[in-house]
Scaffold this motif. Sequence first.
Motif, PDB file in Angstrom:
ATOM      1  N   TYR A   1       0.160   1.390  14.833  1.00 62.74           N
ATOM      2  CA  TYR A   1       1.062   0.250  14.713  1.00 62.74           C
ATOM      3  C   TYR A   1       2.206   0.492  15.682  1.00 62.74           C
ATOM      4  O   TYR A   1       2.701   1.609  15.801  1.00 62.74           O
TER       5      TYR A   1
ATOM      6  N   THR B   1      -6.484  -1.005  16.573  1.00 62.53           N
ATOM      7  CA  THR B   1      -7.500  -0.196  15.911  1.00 62.53           C
ATOM      8  C   THR B   1      -8.161   0.700  16.946  1.00 62.53           C
ATOM      9  O   THR B   1      -8.585   0.228  18.004  1.00 62.53           O
TER      10      THR B   1
ATOM     11  N   ARG C   1      -5.027   6.432   3.881  1.00 61.90           N
ATOM     12  CA  ARG C   1      -3.636   5.999   3.724  1.00 61.90           C
ATOM     13  C   ARG C   1      -2.653   7.135   4.029  1.00 61.90           C
ATOM     14  O   ARG C   1      -1.738   7.426   3.265  1.00 61.90           O
TER      15      ARG C   1
ATOM     16  N   ASP D   1      -5.560   4.392  13.466  1.00 60.84           N
ATOM     17  CA  ASP D   1      -4.978   3.138  13.928  1.00 60.84           C
ATOM     18  C   ASP D   1      -3.525   3.360  14.324  1.00 60.84           C
ATOM     19  O   ASP D   1      -2.857   4.249  13.800  1.00 60.84           O
TER      20      ASP D   1
ATOM     21  N   TYR E   1       1.405   4.934   1.300  1.00 59.07           N
ATOM     22  CA  TYR E   1       1.001   5.849   2.370  1.00 59.07           C
ATOM     23  C   TYR E   1       1.669   7.201   2.159  1.00 59.07           C
ATOM     24  O   TYR E   1       2.842   7.268   1.781  1.00 59.07           O
TER      25      TYR E   1
ATOM     26  N   LYS F   1       0.855  -1.183   0.000  1.00 57.32           N
ATOM     27  CA  LYS F   1       0.000   0.000   0.000  1.00 57.32           C
ATOM     28  C   LYS F   1       0.890   1.232   0.000  1.00 57.32           C
ATOM     29  O   LYS F   1       1.966   1.226   0.603  1.00 57.32           O
TER      30      LYS F   1
ATOM     31  N   GLU G   1      -6.042   4.833   8.025  1.00 54.90           N
ATOM     32  CA  GLU G   1      -5.983   3.786   7.000  1.00 54.90           C
ATOM     33  C   GLU G   1      -6.898   4.092   5.821  1.00 54.90           C
ATOM     34  O   GLU G   1      -6.547   3.821   4.673  1.00 54.90           O
TER      35      GLU G   1
END
Length: 87
Positions: free
Chosen positions: A51, A43, A75, A49, A12, A10, A72
């Motif tokens: 990480y 989440t 992104r 979100d 970002y 993905k 998310e």
Amino acid sequence: MAFTIVANNKTYTIIDHAALRMLERDITEQMVIDVLENGMLTTQPHGRDVYEAEIVHPDLGETLVVQVVIDEAKRIILTVIDITEGA
């Protein structure tokens, strides 16, 4: 100053705020990618979100606990935090 990275297949966008925090905290693009690809995802109910992962700094050899806060759906990487104890 905003730029993009690819993690988990993905793309970002790292917004200016996050890019500045990366510079201030000496966190590299590769470290952010590693957190996104290998970190534990939490989440949040408000849509952002988080990480988190332990990452070895490539230049210092020290282990840091890094959080990457993302939207998310858009992104977007909103901020990058070093929560290492004593940091």
